[in-house]
Scaffold this motif. Structure first.
Motif, short mmCIF file in Angstrom:
data_model
loop_
_atom_site.label_atom_id
_atom_site.label_comp_id
_atom_site.label_asym_id
_atom_site.label_seq_id
_atom_site.Cartn_x
_atom_site.Cartn_y
_atom_site.Cartn_z
N VAL A 1 -2.12 -9.15 1.46
CA VAL A 1 -0.74 -9.26 1.00
C VAL A 1 -0.73 -9.76 -0.44
CG1 VAL A 1 1.47 -10.42 1.39
CG2 VAL A 1 0.06 -9.72 3.33
N THR A 2 0.10 -9.15 -1.25
CA THR A 2 0.28 -9.64 -2.62
C THR A 2 1.76 -9.94 -2.81
OG1 THR A 2 0.59 -7.38 -3.42
CG2 THR A 2 -1.63 -8.30 -3.58
N PHE B 1 5.32 -10.04 -4.85
CA PHE B 1 6.08 -9.40 -5.92
C PHE B 1 6.17 -10.37 -7.09
CE2 PHE B 1 10.43 -8.26 -7.64
CZ PHE B 1 9.98 -7.15 -8.32
N SER B 2 5.70 -9.94 -8.25
CA SER B 2 5.63 -10.86 -9.39
C SER B 2 6.27 -10.22 -10.62
CB SER B 2 4.17 -11.19 -9.68
OG SER B 2 3.41 -9.98 -9.75
N ALA C 1 4.56 -9.16 -14.18
CA ALA C 1 4.52 -7.71 -14.36
C ALA C 1 5.17 -7.31 -15.68
CB ALA C 1 5.23 -7.00 -13.20
N ALA D 1 -0.72 9.99 -4.44
CA ALA D 1 -1.28 8.66 -4.18
C ALA D 1 -0.47 7.95 -3.09
CB ALA D 1 -1.29 7.83 -5.46
N ILE D 2 0.85 8.10 -3.13
CA ILE D 2 1.71 7.45 -2.12
C ILE D 2 1.40 8.03 -0.73
CG2 ILE D 2 4.10 7.30 -1.29
CD1 ILE D 2 4.91 6.92 -4.29
N ALA E 1 -2.16 6.81 0.30
CA ALA E 1 -2.21 5.39 0.67
C ALA E 1 -1.53 5.14 2.02
CB ALA E 1 -1.55 4.56 -0.42
N ASN E 2 -0.44 5.86 2.28
CA ASN E 2 0.26 5.65 3.56
C ASN E 2 -0.51 6.22 4.73
OD1 ASN E 2 3.04 4.31 3.30
ND2 ASN E 2 3.01 5.70 1.56
N LYS F 1 -2.82 -4.95 -5.02
CA LYS F 1 -1.48 -4.97 -5.58
C LYS F 1 -0.97 -3.54 -5.83
CE LYS F 1 1.12 -8.01 -8.59
NZ LYS F 1 1.97 -8.57 -7.53
N LEU G 1 -2.19 -0.84 -4.17
CA LEU G 1 -2.04 -0.20 -2.86
C LEU G 1 -0.78 -0.69 -2.15
CD1 LEU G 1 -5.76 -0.16 -1.63
CD2 LEU G 1 -4.37 1.78 -2.39
N ASN G 2 -0.42 -1.96 -2.37
CA ASN G 2 0.81 -2.48 -1.75
C ASN G 2 2.05 -1.88 -2.40
OD1 ASN G 2 -0.48 -4.01 0.14
ND2 ASN G 2 -0.43 -5.91 -1.06
N PHE G 3 1.90 -1.35 -3.60
CA PHE G 3 3.01 -0.61 -4.20
C PHE G 3 3.08 0.80 -3.60
CE2 PHE G 3 4.19 2.72 -7.22
CZ PHE G 3 5.52 2.40 -7.43
N LEU G 4 1.91 1.41 -3.45
CA LEU G 4 1.86 2.80 -2.99
C LEU G 4 2.20 2.93 -1.51
CD1 LEU G 4 -1.41 3.94 -4.83
CD2 LEU G 4 0.94 4.56 -5.44
N THR G 5 1.98 1.86 -0.74
CA THR G 5 2.18 1.93 0.71
C THR G 5 3.52 1.30 1.10
OG1 THR G 5 -0.19 1.50 0.82
CG2 THR G 5 0.98 1.56 2.90
N PHE G 6 4.29 2.03 1.89
CA PHE G 6 5.57 1.50 2.34
C PHE G 6 5.37 0.53 3.49
CE2 PHE G 6 6.67 5.89 0.82
CZ PHE G 6 7.18 5.46 -0.39
N GLN H 1 4.82 -5.18 3.42
CA GLN H 1 3.98 -5.75 2.36
C GLN H 1 4.31 -5.15 1.00
OE1 GLN H 1 3.21 -2.83 3.59
NE2 GLN H 1 2.59 -2.10 1.59
N ASP I 1 5.08 -4.13 -2.58
CA ASP I 1 5.09 -4.96 -3.79
C ASP I 1 5.45 -4.06 -4.98
OD1 ASP I 1 4.49 -6.37 -6.08
OD2 ASP I 1 2.60 -7.20 -5.34
N GLY I 2 6.65 -4.24 -5.49
CA GLY I 2 7.16 -3.35 -6.53
C GLY I 2 6.71 -3.68 -7.95
N SER I 3 5.77 -4.60 -8.09
CA SER I 3 5.39 -5.05 -9.44
C SER I 3 5.00 -3.89 -10.36
CB SER I 3 4.24 -6.04 -9.36
OG SER I 3 4.56 -7.11 -8.50
N LEU I 4 4.26 -2.92 -9.81
CA LEU I 4 3.74 -1.83 -10.64
C LEU I 4 4.85 -1.10 -11.39
CD1 LEU I 4 0.92 0.63 -9.82
CD2 LEU I 4 3.08 1.59 -10.56
#
Lengths: 137, 133
Positions: free
Chosen positions: A2-3, A5-6, A10, A129-130, A133-134, B27, B29-34, B37, B39-42
């Motif tokens: 888990v990361t 949101f920053s 960013a 990529a989306i 990754a999913n 970070k 991958l957490n953006f790319l994966t719904f 988790q 993470d919209g930072s990207l």
């Protein structure tokens, strides 16, 4: 893993990236495309491409500085078996070479120029990529 | 002087990648994966960098040449060809699997973790293969 949101980090990081790309263009007329910079490792450097070596040195120095003074910022690992790391690397290398750009060249520098090729490329690699990754994640 | 300036620009770019968290594959991958988790930072990293570049392109449009060089070295490619699309699909597959694109891949080499060196060696191999084709 888990990361969090920053948005502030960013935005600061994005600004640094944008400023570096902008200055490279304004001062020397070059595009900060990292896949192209990396490719220069293969090609004989001439006066027109020597800057790429300097840029790589700068990237490394940034990494080394952070590694020394704030190593926690550089955390990160690949949760993939070695053979998949190799497959992913090969795909990134071959793909960015065929497409003539990656997240920096097409994504940051090209889309902001409203280059159709960059929009097509970025939308394509983002979408793929989306999906990947999913499916894998 | 030019060499030194460009090292500094590379340094700023690298620092940007690290500060924004983009050198951490999780970070990305957490953006790319719904999911929870997400993470919209990207998207903020991209948006801010693009905004700065949009303004820069407006400046460039009014100039004959850059400040310290004879000309702008820009791509004049226009055609949307299969090479562009296939390349982008392959890159998307690799990026979606690993969460690492070329910039972060390069910077992460300094962490001296075997996995990042393996990844980067494969990137170079892929580039070499694509040039052969």
């Amino acid at each position: 893993m888990v990361t969090e949101f920053s948005p502030v980090a960013a935005a600061i990081g994005g600004a640094l990236i944008g400023i570096a790309c902008a200055l490279l263009l304004v001062l020397y007329g070059k595009i900060a495309g990292i896949s192209g910079v990396v490719k220069s490792i293969f090609t004989k450097t001439n006066s027109g491409s020597r800057w790429k070596i300097y840029f790589i040195i700068g990237l490394f120095l940034a990494g080394i500085t952070v590694q020394v003074f704030a190593p926690s910022l550089l955390e990160g690992e690949l949760h993939l078996p070695p053979w998949l790391i190799i497959v992913a690397g090969l795909l990134v290398g071959a793909g960015t070479t065929l497409a003539n750009g990656c997240t920096s060249g097409h994504g940051v520098c090209g889309m902001s120029r409203f280059s159709t090729r960059s929009w097509v490329s970025t939308c394509t690699f983002m979408a793929v990529a989306i999906i990947t990754a999913n499916l894998v994640g | 002087m030019k060499a030194f300036t460009i090292v500094i620009l590379g340094f700023i770019f690298g620092l940007g990648l690290i500060v924004s968290g983009m050198t951490n594959p999780d970070k990305v991958l957490n953006f790319l994966t719904f999911g929870n988790q997400w993470d919209g930072s990207l998207i903020i990293v991209m948006a801010v960098a693009m905004l700065i570049m949009m303004l820069t392109w407006q400046w460039v449009a009014k100039k004959e040449k850059p400040l310290f060089a004879e000309k702008f070295t820009l791509s004049d490619l226009k055609k949307i060809d299969s090479k562009l699309v296939i390349g982008s699909v392959l890159f998307g597959l690799g990026w979606g699997l690993s969460g690492i694109c070329p910039g972060p891949g390069l910077v992460q080499l300094v962490s001296l973790k075997m996995e990042f060196w393996l990844f980067f060696a494969a990137v170079l191999g892929g580039m070499w293969l694509a040039k052969k084709v």
